[in-house]
Design an enzyme around this catalytic site. Structure first.
Site, short mmCIF file in Angstrom:
data_model
loop_
_atom_site.label_atom_id
_atom_site.label_comp_id
_atom_site.label_asym_id
_atom_site.label_seq_id
_atom_site.Cartn_x
_atom_site.Cartn_y
_atom_site.Cartn_z
N GLU A 68 5.60 -2.35 -9.93
CA GLU A 68 5.63 -2.01 -8.46
C GLU A 68 7.00 -1.69 -7.71
O GLU A 68 7.16 -1.74 -6.61
CB GLU A 68 4.79 -3.20 -7.61
CG GLU A 68 3.48 -3.38 -7.91
CD GLU A 68 2.94 -4.60 -7.35
OE1 GLU A 68 2.61 -4.52 -6.04
OE2 GLU A 68 2.74 -5.60 -8.15
N SER A 80 -1.13 -5.08 -6.89
CA SER A 80 -1.47 -3.86 -6.59
C SER A 80 -2.56 -3.30 -7.34
O SER A 80 -2.35 -1.92 -7.72
CB SER A 80 -0.18 -3.03 -6.58
OG SER A 80 0.63 -3.31 -5.33
N TYR A 112 -1.18 3.51 -2.20
CA TYR A 112 0.29 4.03 -2.06
C TYR A 112 0.18 5.57 -2.33
O TYR A 112 0.96 6.10 -3.23
CB TYR A 112 1.31 3.59 -3.08
CG TYR A 112 1.47 1.89 -3.15
CD1 TYR A 112 1.75 1.32 -1.86
CD2 TYR A 112 0.80 1.10 -4.34
CE1 TYR A 112 1.57 -0.15 -1.75
CE2 TYR A 112 0.92 0.04 -3.97
CZ TYR A 112 1.19 -0.84 -2.97
OH TYR A 112 1.19 -2.25 -2.90
N ARG A 135 -0.93 -12.29 2.44
CA ARG A 135 -2.28 -11.37 2.78
C ARG A 135 -3.42 -11.70 1.77
O ARG A 135 -3.17 -11.70 0.73
CB ARG A 135 -1.75 -9.75 2.63
CG ARG A 135 -2.61 -9.07 3.49
CD ARG A 135 -2.44 -7.57 3.08
NE ARG A 135 -3.26 -7.27 1.86
CZ ARG A 135 -2.50 -6.77 0.86
NH1 ARG A 135 -1.25 -6.06 0.82
NH2 ARG A 135 -3.09 -6.44 -0.43
N ASP A 147 -7.17 -11.13 0.52
CA ASP A 147 -7.86 -9.89 0.13
C ASP A 147 -9.40 -10.61 0.39
O ASP A 147 -9.83 -11.53 -0.74
CB ASP A 147 -7.74 -8.88 -0.83
CG ASP A 147 -6.43 -8.54 -0.64
OD1 ASP A 147 -5.78 -8.02 0.65
OD2 ASP A 147 -5.62 -8.02 -1.69
N GLU A 175 -8.27 -12.40 -3.72
CA GLU A 175 -6.88 -12.89 -4.09
C GLU A 175 -5.96 -13.26 -3.03
O GLU A 175 -6.40 -12.72 -1.80
CB GLU A 175 -6.22 -12.24 -5.10
CG GLU A 175 -5.96 -10.42 -4.62
CD GLU A 175 -5.60 -9.62 -5.62
OE1 GLU A 175 -4.35 -9.27 -5.69
OE2 GLU A 175 -6.29 -9.27 -6.45
N GLY A 182 2.90 -5.62 0.75
CA GLY A 182 3.66 -4.40 1.15
C GLY A 182 4.13 -4.66 2.34
O GLY A 182 3.75 -5.00 3.45
#
Length: 312
Positions: A18, A139, A205, A250, A252, A265, A271
């Site tokens: 990443e 990611s 992305y 964050r 998910d 997760e 990001g």
């Protein structure tokens, strides 16, 4: 707090998959901190022997994925006595390892999809469809949705490029949601609608490879009933706490077609470009991009001071 007079090293890049995303996040964070009065020292990290060229008040770690998000960088900074943003060694390690995360969720009653763990030379016993995941990547690197028997071998082979221990997770059809957590606050929920497939690296992305045609539509706040919104935000905070996290993350989710939410997760260094999901949710909550960066620093310095007093 004020950043006037503070020196902040922005650690970006990293040696992992990443790297380019991290560099983009690092540029955004550096600009925001400079605009808020900090003296920014950008550091492109390519190996564990990276150098921060001068004394700093704090290191802003914005290295996503391997090395930056998995506890390794945190351990190095602690050994050097440098305060840093985000979670500590243990929380970073637990959140980055998808198998450890799932086990903590089960222990704490966090709703999550059924799973099993196999070695890369084994075969799942779970019924199709399922998701094959390399457990220590970010990611969606090393993640494959498997719906047909012919897809099993290639998926396992692909994930095994990153780890010989693999997570096999029940596939749940539904909407992809994400919830930012900032200290004790759950931010507005984002509903993610990928242009095609699921929210993989290409769709997250698209600026890294415009020719691939990726991307996704984001809806924030997600158009959900108030009761569902509250429940998902409460689960996000509980999941954050289940891993002992304190600063920001964050979380998910999949909201299944039957209305049940499942945590997939937690990302402890999500990001942070100006168009990333966490800043997007913060903006809807009335928190500007620059203020978000500053609050991450404030929360992190408070944690560093607490732990210093505990050790004294």
């Amino acid at each position: 707090m004020s950043l006037e007079g503070k020196t902040v090293a922005v650690l970006m890049g990293g040696p992992g998959a990443e790297r380019e995303v991290s560099l983009a996040s690092g540029r955004g964070v550096s600009k925001a901190l400079s605009e808020r009065g900090a003296r920014v020292v950008p550091v492109d990290v390519t190996s564990p022997d990276f150098v921060i060229p001068e004394p700093v008040d704090i290191a802003f770690n914005i290295i996503h994925g391997t090395f930056g998000e998995d506890g390794d960088l945190q351990a190095i900074l602690e050994a050097r006595g440098i305060p840093y943003t985000g979670e500590g060694v243990d929380g970073s390690w637990a959140a980055f390892d998808k198998i450890e995360t799932k086990q903590r969720f089960i222990e704490c009653g966090i709703p999550t999809a059924d799973f099993e763990v196999i070695m890369a030379d084994g075969m799942p016993s779970m019924q199709l469809p399922y998701v094959v995941k390399a457990p220590r990547q970010g990611s969606t690197v090393g993640v494959y949705i498997v719906k047909e028997e012919s897809e099993i071998g290639p998926a396992i082979k692909g994930a095994a490029q990153y780890d010989q221990t693999l997570l096999i997770e029940e596939y749940i059809a539904g909407d992809e949601l994400t919830v930012g957590v900032l200290g004790p606050q759950a931010l507005p929920i984002i509903l993610i609608k990928p242009k095609e497939g699921f929210y993989d690296f290409k769709n997250k992305y698209p600026f890294l490879n415009p020719q691939a045609g990726g991307g996704a539509q984001h809806y924030c706040p997600a158009p959900l009933p108030e009761k569902t919104t509250r429940l998902i935000q409460e689960i996000a905070l509980a999941a954050h706490g289940a891993l002992g996290l304190e600063i920001y993350s964050r979380v998910d989710f999949i909201l299944a077609n039957d209305g049940a939410p499942y945590v997939l997760e937690i990302n402890t260094i999500p990001g942070m470009t100006e168009v990333s999901l966490l800043p997007e949710a913060a903006a809807v909550a009335g928190i500007s991009y620059g203020e978000l960066c500053e609050r991450i620093i404030e929360l992190s310095l408070a944690r560093f001071k607490r732990r210093s007093l505990q050790r004294a």
